[in-house]
Design a protein around this motif. Sequence first.
Motif, PDB file in Angstrom:
ATOM      1  N   LYS A 119      16.374  44.336  74.747  1.00  6.37           N
ATOM      2  CA  LYS A 119      17.561  43.615  74.294  1.00  6.37           C
ATOM      3  C   LYS A 119      17.450  42.122  74.582  1.00  6.37           C
ATOM      4  N   GLU A 120      16.758  41.787  75.685  1.00  5.72           N
ATOM      5  CA  GLU A 120      16.627  40.381  76.060  1.00  5.72           C
ATOM      6  C   GLU A 120      15.483  39.694  75.343  1.00  5.72           C
ATOM      7  N   PHE A 121      14.323  40.382  75.224  1.00  7.79           N
ATOM      8  CA  PHE A 121      13.125  39.699  74.739  1.00  7.79           C
ATOM      9  C   PHE A 121      12.765  40.018  73.288  1.00  7.79           C
ATOM     10  N   ARG A 122      13.266  41.096  72.709  1.00  4.58           N
ATOM     11  CA  ARG A 122      12.916  41.425  71.330  1.00  4.58           C
ATOM     12  C   ARG A 122      13.312  40.320  70.354  1.00  4.58           C
ATOM     13  N   PRO A 123      14.501  39.705  70.505  1.00  5.55           N
ATOM     14  CA  PRO A 123      14.837  38.603  69.582  1.00  5.55           C
ATOM     15  C   PRO A 123      13.962  37.364  69.763  1.00  5.55           C
ATOM     16  N   LYS A 124      13.173  37.306  70.841  1.00  4.87           N
ATOM     17  CA  LYS A 124      12.372  36.111  71.119  1.00  4.87           C
ATOM     18  C   LYS A 124      10.931  36.236  70.621  1.00  4.87           C
ATOM     19  N   LEU A 125      10.652  37.230  69.792  1.00  2.24           N
ATOM     20  CA  LEU A 125       9.307  37.369  69.236  1.00  2.24           C
ATOM     21  C   LEU A 125       8.926  36.103  68.463  1.00  2.24           C
ATOM     22  N   GLY A 126       7.757  35.545  68.763  1.00  2.00           N
ATOM     23  CA  GLY A 126       7.320  34.316  68.117  1.00  2.00           C
ATOM     24  C   GLY A 126       7.716  33.062  68.848  1.00  2.00           C
ATOM     25  N   TRP A 127       8.587  33.194  69.855  1.00  7.76           N
ATOM     26  CA  TRP A 127       8.954  32.026  70.654  1.00  7.76           C
ATOM     27  C   TRP A 127       7.856  31.714  71.666  1.00  7.76           C
ATOM     28  N   MET A 128       7.917  30.495  72.197  1.00  7.41           N
ATOM     29  CA  MET A 128       7.028  30.145  73.291  1.00  7.41           C
ATOM     30  C   MET A 128       7.533  30.765  74.590  1.00  7.41           C
ATOM     31  N   MET A 129       6.618  31.173  75.466  1.00  6.54           N
ATOM     32  CA  MET A 129       6.991  31.752  76.746  1.00  6.54           C
ATOM     33  C   MET A 129       7.697  30.700  77.608  1.00  6.54           C
ATOM     34  N   ASP A 130       8.484  31.178  78.561  1.00  8.04           N
ATOM     35  CA  ASP A 130       9.110  30.236  79.489  1.00  8.04           C
ATOM     36  C   ASP A 130       8.052  29.715  80.473  1.00  8.04           C
ATOM     37  N   LYS A 131       8.458  28.796  81.329  1.00 10.35           N
ATOM     38  CA  LYS A 131       7.507  28.094  82.195  1.00 10.35           C
ATOM     39  C   LYS A 131       6.765  29.054  83.126  1.00 10.35           C
ATOM     40  N   LYS A 132       7.474  30.004  83.733  1.00  9.27           N
ATOM     41  CA  LYS A 132       6.829  30.923  84.668  1.00  9.27           C
ATOM     42  C   LYS A 132       5.867  31.851  83.948  1.00  9.27           C
ATOM     43  N   GLN A 133       6.237  32.336  82.769  1.00 10.12           N
ATOM     44  CA  GLN A 133       5.344  33.218  82.014  1.00 10.12           C
ATOM     45  C   GLN A 133       4.092  32.468  81.552  1.00 10.12           C
ATOM     46  N   ARG A 134       4.282  31.213  81.112  1.00  4.65           N
ATOM     47  CA  ARG A 134       3.122  30.416  80.692  1.00  4.65           C
ATOM     48  C   ARG A 134       2.166  30.204  81.853  1.00  4.65           C
ATOM     49  N   ALA A 135       2.731  29.953  83.029  1.00  8.80           N
ATOM     50  CA  ALA A 135       1.877  29.727  84.201  1.00  8.80           C
ATOM     51  C   ALA A 135       1.024  30.949  84.495  1.00  8.80           C
ATOM     52  N   ARG A 136       1.616  32.134  84.433  1.00 14.25           N
ATOM     53  CA  ARG A 136       0.857  33.352  84.719  1.00 14.25           C
ATOM     54  C   ARG A 136      -0.242  33.577  83.696  1.00 14.25           C
ATOM     55  N   VAL A 137       0.058  33.311  82.433  1.00 10.11           N
ATOM     56  CA  VAL A 137      -0.935  33.529  81.384  1.00 10.11           C
ATOM     57  C   VAL A 137      -2.078  32.527  81.495  1.00 10.11           C
ATOM     58  N   LEU A 138      -1.762  31.264  81.758  1.00  8.32           N
ATOM     59  CA  LEU A 138      -2.789  30.237  81.816  1.00  8.32           C
ATOM     60  C   LEU A 138      -3.648  30.361  83.066  1.00  8.32           C
ATOM     61  N   MET A 139      -3.081  30.860  84.158  1.00  9.26           N
ATOM     62  CA  MET A 139      -3.874  31.048  85.373  1.00  9.26           C
ATOM     63  C   MET A 139      -4.818  32.234  85.259  1.00  9.26           C
ATOM     64  N   ASP A 140      -4.484  33.204  84.431  1.00  8.21           N
ATOM     65  CA  ASP A 140      -5.319  34.396  84.270  1.00  8.21           C
ATOM     66  C   ASP A 140      -6.534  34.041  83.408  1.00  8.21           C
ATOM     67  N   GLN A 141      -7.641  33.695  84.071  1.00 12.55           N
ATOM     68  CA  GLN A 141      -8.857  33.261  83.368  1.00 12.55           C
ATOM     69  C   GLN A 141     -10.005  34.256  83.511  1.00 12.55           C
ATOM     70  N   LYS A 142      -9.698  35.461  83.957  1.00 15.18           N
ATOM     71  CA  LYS A 142     -10.775  36.411  84.229  1.00 15.18           C
ATOM     72  C   LYS A 142     -11.545  36.769  82.957  1.00 15.18           C
ATOM     73  N   ALA A 143     -10.847  37.014  81.862  1.00 15.19           N
ATOM     74  CA  ALA A 143     -11.526  37.367  80.611  1.00 15.19           C
ATOM     75  C   ALA A 143     -12.097  36.136  79.920  1.00 15.19           C
ATOM     76  N   THR A 144     -11.330  35.048  79.914  1.00 11.81           N
ATOM     77  CA  THR A 144     -11.789  33.842  79.209  1.00 11.81           C
ATOM     78  C   THR A 144     -13.001  33.218  79.893  1.00 11.81           C
ATOM     79  N   SER A 145     -13.137  33.408  81.204  1.00 14.75           N
ATOM     80  CA  SER A 145     -14.306  32.865  81.902  1.00 14.75           C
ATOM     81  C   SER A 145     -15.591  33.515  81.408  1.00 14.75           C
ATOM     82  N   VAL A 146     -15.553  34.820  81.165  1.00 18.11           N
ATOM     83  CA  VAL A 146     -16.746  35.514  80.661  1.00 18.11           C
ATOM     84  C   VAL A 146     -17.056  35.060  79.237  1.00 18.11           C
ATOM     85  N   ALA A 147     -16.003  34.908  78.416  1.00 21.85           N
ATOM     86  CA  ALA A 147     -16.220  34.407  77.063  1.00 21.85           C
ATOM     87  C   ALA A 147     -16.783  32.986  77.092  1.00 21.85           C
ATOM     88  N   ASP A 148     -16.355  32.198  78.073  1.00 18.32           N
ATOM     89  CA  ASP A 148     -16.839  30.819  78.184  1.00 18.32           C
ATOM     90  C   ASP A 148     -18.326  30.766  78.509  1.00 18.32           C
TER      91      ASP A 148
END
Length: 357
Positions: free
Chosen positions: A187-216
């Motif tokens: 109910k809270e997040f379904r209407p936000k599909l396609g929106w940018m994540m909030d600051k805390k969510q962006r931080a968690r996603v950008l810090m998670d480099q485990k997969a991207t490091s191997v691709a790099d």
Amino acid sequence: MASSQPAQNRITKVLDPTKIGTWNIVRRPPIPNHTVIQGKPREQNSNAFKEFQKQEGARLRKALNRITHGKNIFVYNNIRTNQVVYSLTRYLEANSTIRIRSENNVLSQMVFHGKKTVPATLRKDMWVPYYSVHFNDAKVGLRAYHLLREFSMQRQLSPPREMITITEEFLERKRPKDPIEAEKFDKEFRPKLGWMMDKKQRARVLMDQKATSVADIAAVLRIQEEEIKNGFADGKRGYLTRTARKRRRAALRKEDEVSARAAERVAKFEEMISNDQVEYKIEDPQGNDEYDLEGDEVKILWSDLYDANYAESWPERVKHGELDLTRDHVMPGQKPLGVEILAHEEFKEKKPSSSSS
């Protein structure tokens, strides 16, 4: 003649300079009592003596690192945030009271994404070995190290839009298992599909480099294949002005002087740890089973071999192996091939008795 006889019968053992940086005898090398420090003889229990011994250990580690500088890249990941850092040494300096260059190089790789996203110091219990990359040519290794850091920094400072957008996959991963909580979540997040994540969510996603490091690292090795074909690191230089040639000669002379002092320091350490039975030599380990590389080959050793699947493909010159098991924060060496440990010490496999047959 009698004094030279034991030296001839001594066993010669070669030490890997990348693996002895954490030894106590390296971190705090023995120094004679009453050594003149700051203009006067010092006792071993004095603060000046202890600080001088600590500084000598840092200089010795720096001299040891020069032997293989650039040929190895050691990658660590944070077990809580999946942040990834790159190091040219097997250990991350985690003592906040000794701010030597290795710790600053590691902390500078972390981008501030908000409160508590950059640690004040490196905790040994939070950073574990991820993988290590080994090269034959130091210039190629340093180029790969710089590219890896640039890719990581660019992705965190200017991330792709799709990386920080709320998608169906993101909601499926974050949705609670409890039906009531899942209904509130939708109910809270379904209407936000396609929106940018909030600051805390962006931080968690950008810090998670485990997969991207191997691709790099896979992308970097593909880039370097083209660079090597075009003559990168072959020692040839383009046209240089007279002033540039003069600066280059001065830099090379200074580099030779620093290398000579470092080699002298390592030679003294070899003599100090050797005895009548064993003569220790600290040399570049290229050529042994762990670094069996030819030409432009590259070897990657993994803590978990399945992490290599994060990359779509690997160049043909890449060889893969496994890191040995360790309970320490120091990057281990290659896991011995053909050795399967099914039990340890008293935990032994029970053999079937003859009566049961």
